[in-house]
Design a protein around this motif. Structure first.
Motif: not given
Ligand code: PFF
Length: 471
Positions: A93-102
Protein backbone atom coordinates in the motif's frame (compact mmCIF):
# COMPACT_ATOMS: atom_id res chain seq x y z
CA UNK A 1 -0.38 5.88 19.98
CA UNK A 2 -3.56 6.16 21.95
CA UNK A 3 -6.84 7.76 21.00
CA UNK A 4 -5.99 10.64 23.29
CA UNK A 5 -2.79 11.67 21.54
CA UNK A 6 -3.56 10.71 17.95
CA UNK A 7 -5.06 13.53 15.92
CA UNK A 8 -8.61 12.75 14.75
CA UNK A 9 -11.26 14.08 12.43
CA UNK A 10 -13.35 16.43 14.53
CA UNK A 11 -16.66 15.33 13.07
CA UNK A 12 -18.28 12.60 11.05
CA UNK A 13 -18.95 14.97 8.18
CA UNK A 14 -15.30 16.06 8.30
CA UNK A 15 -14.24 12.47 7.75
CA UNK A 16 -16.77 11.93 4.98
CA UNK A 17 -15.67 15.10 3.20
CA UNK A 18 -11.98 14.21 3.49
CA UNK A 19 -12.49 10.63 2.32
CA UNK A 20 -14.74 11.77 -0.51
CA UNK A 21 -12.09 14.33 -1.34
CA UNK A 22 -9.56 11.54 -1.58
CA UNK A 23 -11.87 9.60 -3.85
CA UNK A 24 -12.96 12.47 -6.07
CA UNK A 25 -9.96 13.48 -8.14
CA UNK A 26 -8.31 13.33 -11.52
CA UNK A 27 -9.75 9.83 -11.68
CA UNK A 28 -13.29 11.21 -11.87
CA UNK A 29 -12.85 14.28 -13.99
CA UNK A 30 -9.88 13.50 -16.23
CA UNK A 31 -9.69 9.71 -16.41
CA UNK A 32 -13.30 8.56 -16.16
CA UNK A 33 -14.65 10.45 -19.20
CA UNK A 34 -11.82 9.31 -21.46
CA UNK A 35 -12.04 5.72 -20.28
CA UNK A 36 -15.76 5.91 -21.06
CA UNK A 37 -14.98 7.45 -24.44
CA UNK A 38 -12.46 4.74 -25.32
CA UNK A 39 -14.40 1.93 -23.69
CA UNK A 40 -17.58 2.18 -25.72
CA UNK A 41 -19.59 4.67 -23.68
CA UNK A 42 -22.37 3.34 -21.49
CA UNK A 43 -21.07 -0.25 -21.50
CA UNK A 44 -18.05 0.98 -19.58
CA UNK A 45 -20.17 3.12 -17.26
CA UNK A 46 -22.33 0.13 -16.30
CA UNK A 47 -19.34 -2.14 -15.69
CA UNK A 48 -17.69 0.52 -13.58
CA UNK A 49 -20.82 1.15 -11.50
CA UNK A 50 -21.29 -2.58 -10.99
CA UNK A 51 -17.76 -2.99 -9.66
CA UNK A 52 -17.93 0.13 -7.51
CA UNK A 53 -20.96 -1.11 -5.59
CA UNK A 54 -20.40 -4.86 -5.51
CA UNK A 55 -16.63 -5.13 -5.04
CA UNK A 56 -15.24 -1.78 -4.00
CA UNK A 57 -17.78 -0.79 -1.37
CA UNK A 58 -17.11 -3.88 0.82
CA UNK A 59 -13.34 -3.36 0.49
CA UNK A 60 -13.84 0.24 1.59
CA UNK A 61 -15.70 -0.89 4.70
CA UNK A 62 -12.87 -3.35 5.44
CA UNK A 63 -10.18 -0.69 5.03
CA UNK A 64 -11.90 1.82 7.31
CA UNK A 65 -12.57 -0.89 9.91
CA UNK A 66 -8.92 -2.03 9.94
CA UNK A 67 -7.79 1.57 10.32
CA UNK A 68 -10.20 2.47 13.08
CA UNK A 69 -9.55 -0.72 15.01
CA UNK A 70 -5.78 -0.33 15.01
CA UNK A 71 -5.45 3.47 14.92
CA UNK A 72 -2.42 3.00 12.70
CA UNK A 73 -1.03 3.38 9.17
CA UNK A 74 -1.38 0.37 6.80
CA UNK A 75 1.94 -1.28 7.76
CA UNK A 76 1.41 -0.84 11.49
CA UNK A 77 -2.25 -1.79 11.21
CA UNK A 78 -1.66 -5.15 9.59
CA UNK A 79 1.26 -5.87 11.90
CA UNK A 80 -0.68 -4.93 15.01
CA UNK A 81 -3.52 -7.26 14.20
CA UNK A 82 -0.91 -9.87 15.00
CA UNK A 83 0.05 -11.16 11.59
CA UNK A 84 3.62 -10.26 10.79
CA UNK A 85 3.68 -12.40 7.67
CA UNK A 86 1.04 -10.15 6.14
CA UNK A 87 2.99 -6.95 6.78
CA UNK A 88 3.99 -6.95 3.10
CA UNK A 89 0.40 -5.95 2.36
CA UNK A 90 0.92 -2.71 4.28
CA UNK A 91 4.15 -2.09 2.42
CA UNK A 92 2.45 -2.78 -0.90
CA UNK A 93 0.00 0.00 0.00
CA UNK A 94 2.69 2.47 0.97
CA UNK A 95 4.61 1.65 -2.23
CA UNK A 96 1.45 2.14 -4.33
CA UNK A 97 0.90 5.51 -2.66
CA UNK A 98 4.47 6.53 -3.51
CA UNK A 99 4.15 5.49 -7.13
CA UNK A 100 0.68 6.91 -7.74
CA UNK A 101 1.52 10.25 -6.15
CA UNK A 102 4.72 10.46 -8.22
CA UNK A 103 2.85 10.75 -11.51
CA UNK A 104 -0.39 12.14 -10.10
CA UNK A 105 1.36 15.41 -9.20
CA UNK A 106 2.61 15.66 -12.77
CA UNK A 107 -0.93 15.64 -14.17
CA UNK A 108 -2.14 17.81 -11.28
CA UNK A 109 0.63 20.25 -12.27
CA UNK A 110 -0.77 20.34 -15.81
CA UNK A 111 -4.21 21.15 -14.40
CA UNK A 112 -2.76 24.03 -12.42
CA UNK A 113 -0.81 25.23 -15.45
CA UNK A 114 -3.93 25.15 -17.61
CA UNK A 115 -5.85 27.07 -14.98
CA UNK A 116 -3.27 29.85 -15.31
CA UNK A 117 -3.35 29.70 -19.13
CA UNK A 118 -7.15 29.91 -19.18
CA UNK A 119 -7.05 32.84 -16.82
CA UNK A 120 -4.77 34.54 -19.35
CA UNK A 121 -7.15 33.64 -22.17
CA UNK A 122 -4.61 31.41 -23.94
CA UNK A 123 -6.95 28.94 -25.63
CA UNK A 124 -4.22 27.88 -27.99
CA UNK A 125 -2.62 25.95 -25.13
CA UNK A 126 -4.37 22.80 -26.38
CA UNK A 127 -2.39 22.98 -29.62
CA UNK A 128 0.74 23.67 -27.61
CA UNK A 129 0.29 20.66 -25.34
CA UNK A 130 3.42 18.96 -26.72
CA UNK A 131 5.53 22.03 -26.19
CA UNK A 132 3.92 22.54 -22.76
CA UNK A 133 4.83 19.04 -21.56
CA UNK A 134 8.33 19.30 -23.06
CA UNK A 135 8.98 22.50 -21.13
CA UNK A 136 10.37 20.68 -18.14
CA UNK A 137 11.21 23.80 -16.15
CA UNK A 138 7.62 25.00 -16.26
CA UNK A 139 6.31 21.47 -15.66
CA UNK A 140 8.71 21.01 -12.81
CA UNK A 141 7.60 24.25 -11.19
CA UNK A 142 3.89 23.55 -11.48
CA UNK A 143 4.21 20.09 -9.94
CA UNK A 144 6.53 21.49 -7.28
CA UNK A 145 3.91 24.07 -6.41
CA UNK A 146 1.26 21.38 -6.23
CA UNK A 147 3.36 19.08 -4.10
CA UNK A 148 4.33 21.93 -1.76
CA UNK A 149 0.68 22.91 -1.26
CA UNK A 150 -0.15 19.30 -0.52
CA UNK A 151 2.71 18.98 1.95
CA UNK A 152 1.68 22.22 3.64
CA UNK A 153 -1.83 20.87 4.33
CA UNK A 154 -0.61 17.42 5.42
CA UNK A 155 2.03 18.92 7.70
CA UNK A 156 -0.77 20.68 9.59
CA UNK A 157 -2.26 17.38 10.65
CA UNK A 158 -5.69 15.82 10.42
CA UNK A 159 -8.19 18.23 11.95
CA UNK A 160 -6.14 21.38 11.36
CA UNK A 161 -4.95 20.47 7.86
CA UNK A 162 -6.74 17.70 5.99
CA UNK A 163 -10.22 18.16 7.46
CA UNK A 164 -10.10 21.93 7.18
CA UNK A 165 -9.03 21.82 3.51
CA UNK A 166 -11.75 19.28 2.65
CA UNK A 167 -14.44 21.38 4.32
CA UNK A 168 -13.64 24.28 2.02
CA UNK A 169 -12.71 22.48 -1.19
CA UNK A 170 -15.37 19.78 -1.45
CA UNK A 171 -18.49 21.97 -1.30
CA UNK A 172 -16.85 24.42 -3.74
CA UNK A 173 -16.10 21.55 -6.08
CA UNK A 174 -19.68 20.31 -6.04
CA UNK A 175 -20.98 23.80 -6.88
CA UNK A 176 -18.51 24.06 -9.80
CA UNK A 177 -19.43 20.63 -11.18
CA UNK A 178 -23.14 21.33 -11.02
CA UNK A 179 -22.78 24.74 -12.64
CA UNK A 180 -20.68 23.31 -15.47
CA UNK A 181 -23.07 20.39 -16.04
CA UNK A 182 -26.04 22.74 -16.27
CA UNK A 183 -24.18 24.94 -18.72
CA UNK A 184 -22.95 21.99 -20.83
CA UNK A 185 -26.47 20.60 -21.14
CA UNK A 186 -27.61 23.81 -22.82
CA UNK A 187 -25.08 23.47 -25.68
CA UNK A 188 -26.26 22.48 -29.17
CA UNK A 189 -26.17 18.69 -29.74
CA UNK A 190 -25.71 18.06 -26.00
CA UNK A 191 -28.22 15.22 -26.15
CA UNK A 192 -26.17 13.31 -28.74
CA UNK A 193 -23.31 13.31 -26.26
CA UNK A 194 -25.58 12.13 -23.49
CA UNK A 195 -26.82 9.31 -25.71
CA UNK A 196 -23.30 8.06 -26.36
CA UNK A 197 -22.62 8.29 -22.65
CA UNK A 198 -25.74 6.56 -21.40
CA UNK A 199 -27.09 4.18 -24.05
CA UNK A 200 -25.51 0.81 -23.34
CA UNK A 201 -24.35 -1.61 -26.01
CA UNK A 202 -23.36 -4.73 -24.14
CA UNK A 203 -21.55 -6.21 -27.13
CA UNK A 204 -18.88 -3.61 -26.32
CA UNK A 205 -17.99 -5.29 -23.01
CA UNK A 206 -14.66 -7.01 -23.63
CA UNK A 207 -11.96 -8.33 -21.31
CA UNK A 208 -10.08 -5.08 -21.64
CA UNK A 209 -13.09 -3.07 -20.58
CA UNK A 210 -13.70 -5.28 -17.56
CA UNK A 211 -10.09 -4.86 -16.51
CA UNK A 212 -10.03 -1.12 -17.12
CA UNK A 213 -13.36 -0.59 -15.36
CA UNK A 214 -12.14 -2.51 -12.33
CA UNK A 215 -8.87 -0.57 -12.18
CA UNK A 216 -10.81 2.65 -12.60
CA UNK A 217 -13.27 1.76 -9.82
CA UNK A 218 -10.46 0.99 -7.36
CA UNK A 219 -8.46 4.05 -8.38
CA UNK A 220 -11.46 6.33 -8.26
CA UNK A 221 -12.48 5.15 -4.81
CA UNK A 222 -8.89 5.36 -3.49
CA UNK A 223 -8.95 1.70 -2.57
CA UNK A 224 -6.43 -1.10 -2.40
CA UNK A 225 -3.50 0.87 -1.03
CA UNK A 226 -4.56 1.68 2.50
CA UNK A 227 -5.51 5.33 2.00
CA UNK A 228 -8.74 4.53 3.79
CA UNK A 229 -6.98 2.41 6.40
CA UNK A 230 -5.01 5.56 7.13
CA UNK A 231 -8.02 7.89 7.13
CA UNK A 232 -9.96 5.25 9.06
CA UNK A 233 -7.34 5.44 11.79
CA UNK A 234 -8.47 9.01 12.48
CA UNK A 235 -12.18 8.16 12.68
CA UNK A 236 -14.07 8.25 15.95
CA UNK A 237 -15.74 5.21 17.43
CA UNK A 238 -19.06 7.01 17.10
CA UNK A 239 -19.00 6.71 13.32
CA UNK A 240 -21.12 4.14 11.51
CA UNK A 241 -18.51 2.75 9.13
CA UNK A 242 -20.88 1.00 6.74
CA UNK A 243 -23.04 4.05 6.32
CA UNK A 244 -20.03 6.35 5.92
CA UNK A 245 -18.56 4.05 3.26
CA UNK A 246 -21.88 4.02 1.42
CA UNK A 247 -21.99 7.83 1.42
CA UNK A 248 -18.38 8.07 0.18
CA UNK A 249 -19.01 5.53 -2.60
CA UNK A 250 -22.17 7.27 -3.76
CA UNK A 251 -20.49 10.69 -3.66
CA UNK A 252 -17.54 9.53 -5.70
CA UNK A 253 -19.59 7.70 -8.27
CA UNK A 254 -21.98 10.65 -8.55
CA UNK A 255 -19.19 13.11 -9.21
CA UNK A 256 -17.70 10.80 -11.88
CA UNK A 257 -21.16 10.47 -13.38
CA UNK A 258 -21.64 14.25 -13.37
CA UNK A 259 -18.22 14.72 -14.95
CA UNK A 260 -19.47 12.57 -17.83
CA UNK A 261 -22.67 14.61 -18.05
CA UNK A 262 -20.52 17.70 -18.35
CA UNK A 263 -17.90 16.35 -20.76
CA UNK A 264 -19.92 14.49 -23.38
CA UNK A 265 -22.13 17.48 -24.26
CA UNK A 266 -18.93 19.50 -24.80
CA UNK A 267 -17.59 16.79 -27.13
CA UNK A 268 -20.89 16.42 -28.99
CA UNK A 269 -21.04 20.18 -29.39
CA UNK A 270 -17.64 20.05 -31.06
CA UNK A 271 -18.36 17.05 -33.29
CA UNK A 272 -21.86 18.31 -34.07
CA UNK A 273 -23.36 15.19 -32.58
CA UNK A 274 -21.53 12.65 -34.76
CA UNK A 275 -21.15 9.50 -32.58
CA UNK A 276 -17.97 8.27 -34.31
CA UNK A 277 -16.47 11.68 -33.75
CA UNK A 278 -17.52 11.61 -30.10
CA UNK A 279 -15.64 8.37 -29.59
CA UNK A 280 -12.55 9.57 -31.43
CA UNK A 281 -12.37 12.90 -29.68
CA UNK A 282 -13.13 11.79 -26.15
CA UNK A 283 -11.26 8.49 -25.97
CA UNK A 284 -7.76 9.48 -24.93
CA UNK A 285 -5.79 10.93 -22.04
CA UNK A 286 -5.08 14.05 -24.09
CA UNK A 287 -8.73 14.94 -24.45
CA UNK A 288 -8.98 17.41 -21.59
CA UNK A 289 -5.62 18.99 -22.24
CA UNK A 290 -5.57 18.98 -26.05
CA UNK A 291 -9.16 19.27 -27.24
CA UNK A 292 -11.09 20.94 -24.47
CA UNK A 293 -9.37 24.38 -24.58
CA UNK A 294 -10.38 24.71 -28.24
CA UNK A 295 -13.96 23.87 -27.36
CA UNK A 296 -13.92 26.56 -24.68
CA UNK A 297 -12.59 29.04 -27.23
CA UNK A 298 -15.48 28.34 -29.57
CA UNK A 299 -17.87 29.54 -26.85
CA UNK A 300 -16.57 33.07 -27.36
CA UNK A 301 -13.62 34.75 -25.67
CA UNK A 302 -15.05 35.98 -22.38
CA UNK A 303 -17.45 33.12 -21.79
CA UNK A 304 -14.76 30.62 -22.82
CA UNK A 305 -12.37 32.18 -20.33
CA UNK A 306 -14.88 31.92 -17.50
CA UNK A 307 -15.86 28.32 -18.30
CA UNK A 308 -12.27 27.25 -18.99
CA UNK A 309 -10.91 28.83 -15.83
CA UNK A 310 -13.71 27.31 -13.75
CA UNK A 311 -13.08 23.91 -15.27
CA UNK A 312 -9.35 23.77 -14.62
CA UNK A 313 -9.78 25.22 -11.15
CA UNK A 314 -12.27 22.44 -10.46
CA UNK A 315 -9.80 19.88 -11.78
CA UNK A 316 -7.02 21.31 -9.59
CA UNK A 317 -9.22 21.27 -6.47
CA UNK A 318 -10.27 17.69 -7.13
CA UNK A 319 -6.66 16.63 -7.61
CA UNK A 320 -5.58 18.50 -4.48
CA UNK A 321 -7.83 16.67 -2.02
CA UNK A 322 -6.56 13.41 -3.55
CA UNK A 323 -2.85 14.25 -3.41
CA UNK A 324 -3.39 15.11 0.25
CA UNK A 325 -4.59 11.59 0.98
CA UNK A 326 -1.89 10.00 -1.17
CA UNK A 327 0.78 11.87 0.77
CA UNK A 328 -0.83 11.08 4.12
CA UNK A 329 -0.30 7.32 3.66
CA UNK A 330 3.53 7.22 3.62
CA UNK A 331 3.64 10.17 6.03
CA UNK A 332 1.53 8.30 8.59
CA UNK A 333 3.82 5.31 8.11
CA UNK A 334 6.88 7.42 8.96
CA UNK A 335 5.18 8.99 11.97
CA UNK A 336 3.82 5.75 13.46
CA UNK A 337 6.54 3.29 12.56
CA UNK A 338 9.71 5.35 12.30
CA UNK A 339 8.70 7.84 14.99
CA UNK A 340 9.46 10.87 12.85
CA UNK A 341 7.72 14.10 13.77
CA UNK A 342 4.84 15.06 11.39
CA UNK A 343 6.31 18.16 9.76
CA UNK A 344 9.66 16.53 9.03
CA UNK A 345 8.01 13.32 7.84
CA UNK A 346 5.68 15.19 5.47
CA UNK A 347 8.37 17.25 3.78
CA UNK A 348 10.80 14.35 3.54
CA UNK A 349 8.22 12.10 1.89
CA UNK A 350 6.94 14.85 -0.39
CA UNK A 351 10.49 15.70 -1.53
CA UNK A 352 11.33 12.07 -2.24
CA UNK A 353 8.14 11.45 -4.19
CA UNK A 354 8.65 14.61 -6.17
CA UNK A 355 12.05 13.33 -7.26
CA UNK A 356 10.64 9.89 -8.12
CA UNK A 357 8.08 11.66 -10.32
CA UNK A 358 10.66 13.39 -12.49
CA UNK A 359 11.02 10.49 -14.99
CA UNK A 360 7.22 10.44 -15.35
CA UNK A 361 7.23 14.15 -16.00
CA UNK A 362 9.88 13.79 -18.68
CA UNK A 363 8.28 10.73 -20.28
CA UNK A 364 5.35 12.55 -21.86
CA UNK A 365 7.45 14.48 -24.33
CA UNK A 366 10.83 15.69 -23.22
CA UNK A 367 12.92 12.48 -23.23
CA UNK A 368 12.55 10.01 -26.08
CA UNK A 369 13.81 6.94 -24.21
CA UNK A 370 11.25 7.52 -21.46
CA UNK A 371 8.53 8.16 -24.03
CA UNK A 372 8.96 4.75 -25.62
CA UNK A 373 9.95 3.22 -22.34
CA UNK A 374 8.77 -0.35 -22.59
CA UNK A 375 6.85 -2.71 -24.84
CA UNK A 376 4.64 -5.22 -23.08
CA UNK A 377 2.83 -8.14 -24.69
CA UNK A 378 -0.61 -6.83 -23.67
CA UNK A 379 -0.72 -3.05 -23.95
CA UNK A 380 2.22 -2.60 -26.40
CA UNK A 381 4.68 0.30 -26.23
CA UNK A 382 4.11 2.77 -23.45
CA UNK A 383 5.83 5.72 -21.82
CA UNK A 384 7.26 5.63 -18.31
CA UNK A 385 4.27 7.39 -16.76
CA UNK A 386 1.75 4.98 -18.28
CA UNK A 387 3.93 2.08 -17.20
CA UNK A 388 3.95 3.27 -13.58
CA UNK A 389 0.17 3.69 -13.88
CA UNK A 390 -0.20 0.17 -15.20
CA UNK A 391 1.79 -1.25 -12.29
CA UNK A 392 0.37 0.89 -9.50
CA UNK A 393 -3.22 1.72 -10.49
CA UNK A 394 -4.24 -1.12 -12.69
CA UNK A 395 -2.35 -3.95 -11.00
CA UNK A 396 -1.42 -3.11 -7.40
CA UNK A 397 -4.79 -1.59 -6.46
CA UNK A 398 -7.01 -4.55 -7.47
CA UNK A 399 -4.33 -6.88 -6.05
CA UNK A 400 -4.32 -4.85 -2.83
CA UNK A 401 -8.12 -5.03 -2.73
CA UNK A 402 -8.00 -8.78 -3.17
CA UNK A 403 -5.45 -9.20 -0.38
CA UNK A 404 -7.31 -6.83 1.95
CA UNK A 405 -10.51 -8.84 1.57
CA UNK A 406 -8.71 -12.16 2.16
CA UNK A 407 -6.87 -10.67 5.13
CA UNK A 408 -10.07 -9.29 6.66
CA UNK A 409 -12.16 -12.42 6.25
CA UNK A 410 -9.61 -15.14 6.96
CA UNK A 411 -6.67 -13.69 8.85
CA UNK A 412 -8.09 -10.92 11.02
CA UNK A 413 -11.29 -13.01 10.95
CA UNK A 414 -14.82 -12.09 10.13
CA UNK A 415 -16.02 -12.12 13.74
CA UNK A 416 -13.51 -9.37 14.64
CA UNK A 417 -14.37 -7.44 11.51
CA UNK A 418 -18.09 -7.61 12.23
CA UNK A 419 -17.51 -6.57 15.83
CA UNK A 420 -15.65 -3.47 14.65
CA UNK A 421 -18.37 -2.60 12.16
CA UNK A 422 -20.98 -2.73 14.91
CA UNK A 423 -19.11 -0.14 16.97
CA UNK A 424 -20.82 3.14 16.29
CA UNK A 425 -23.59 1.61 14.20
CA UNK A 426 -26.25 2.19 16.89
CA UNK A 427 -28.41 -0.49 15.30
CA UNK A 428 -29.87 -3.40 17.17
CA UNK A 429 -30.37 -5.54 14.06
CA UNK A 430 -27.91 -6.38 11.30
CA UNK A 431 -29.01 -4.52 8.18
CA UNK A 432 -28.89 -5.54 4.53
CA UNK A 433 -25.66 -3.68 3.83
CA UNK A 434 -23.90 -5.38 6.75
CA UNK A 435 -25.01 -8.79 5.51
CA UNK A 436 -23.88 -8.00 1.98
CA UNK A 437 -20.48 -6.74 3.16
CA UNK A 438 -20.01 -9.93 5.15
CA UNK A 439 -20.72 -12.17 2.16
CA UNK A 440 -18.79 -10.02 -0.29
CA UNK A 441 -15.64 -9.81 1.81
CA UNK A 442 -15.58 -13.57 2.35
CA UNK A 443 -16.50 -14.85 -1.09
CA UNK A 444 -17.42 -12.41 -3.83
CA UNK A 445 -14.37 -10.09 -3.56
CA UNK A 446 -11.71 -12.80 -3.18
CA UNK A 447 -13.09 -14.86 -6.05
CA UNK A 448 -13.85 -12.15 -8.59
CA UNK A 449 -10.84 -9.98 -7.77
CA UNK A 450 -8.66 -13.10 -7.78
CA UNK A 451 -9.79 -14.14 -11.24
CA UNK A 452 -9.57 -10.70 -12.81
CA UNK A 453 -6.18 -9.94 -11.27
CA UNK A 454 -4.71 -13.24 -12.47
CA UNK A 455 -6.14 -12.99 -15.95
CA UNK A 456 -4.94 -9.46 -16.47
CA UNK A 457 -1.47 -9.94 -15.01
CA UNK A 458 -0.92 -12.88 -17.35
CA UNK A 459 -2.29 -11.00 -20.29
CA UNK A 460 -0.43 -7.71 -19.74
CA UNK A 461 2.91 -8.94 -18.61
CA UNK A 462 3.26 -12.36 -20.25
CA UNK A 463 0.92 -12.13 -23.23
CA UNK A 464 -0.87 -15.30 -22.09
CA UNK A 465 -4.65 -15.51 -22.30
CA UNK A 466 -5.43 -17.98 -19.51
CA UNK A 467 -9.14 -18.25 -20.00
CA UNK A 468 -9.21 -18.02 -23.74
CA UNK A 469 -12.42 -16.90 -25.32
CA UNK A 470 -14.26 -16.02 -22.10
CA UNK A 471 -13.00 -12.45 -22.25
N1 PFF B 1 -9.21 8.56 -6.09
C1 PFF B 1 -8.29 9.46 -6.71
C2 PFF B 1 -8.85 9.88 -8.05
O1 PFF B 1 -9.89 9.38 -8.47
O2 PFF B 1 -8.24 10.72 -8.70
C3 PFF B 1 -6.92 8.87 -6.88
C4 PFF B 1 -6.39 8.22 -5.63
C5 PFF B 1 -6.28 8.96 -4.47
C6 PFF B 1 -6.06 6.89 -5.65
C7 PFF B 1 -5.85 8.35 -3.30
C8 PFF B 1 -5.62 6.26 -4.51
C9 PFF B 1 -5.50 7.01 -3.35
F1 PFF B 1 -5.10 6.44 -2.26
Amino acid sequence: MTMATRDHFKSRIGFILAASGSAVGLGNIWKFPFEVGAGGGAAFVMTYLFFAFTLCFPVMVAEIAIGRKTQLNPVGAIKSLGHKRWTFLGYLGVASGFLILSFYTVVAGWALGYFVEMLLGNFDIGNQFDAFTKDWIKMGLYSLLFMSGTAFVVSNGISGGIERAARILMPTLVVFVLALVIYALTLPNAMEGIKYYLQPDFSKITGDIVYKALGQAFFSLSLGMGALITYGSYVSRETNIVRAAAVITVTDVSIAFLAGLMMFPFVAYMTQGDPVGIREVSGGPGFIFITLPGIFESLGHSLGMVIGTAFFLLLSFAAFTSTISLLEVPTAYMIDELKVERKAATWAVAGTIYLIGIPSMLSVGAVESLKNFITLPGPGTMNFMDFVGLIANDTFLPLGGLLISVFTAYVWKKSNFNKEIRVGSHQSKTGFLEVYVDIAISYICPIILGIITLVTVFRNFFGIDIIGGLF
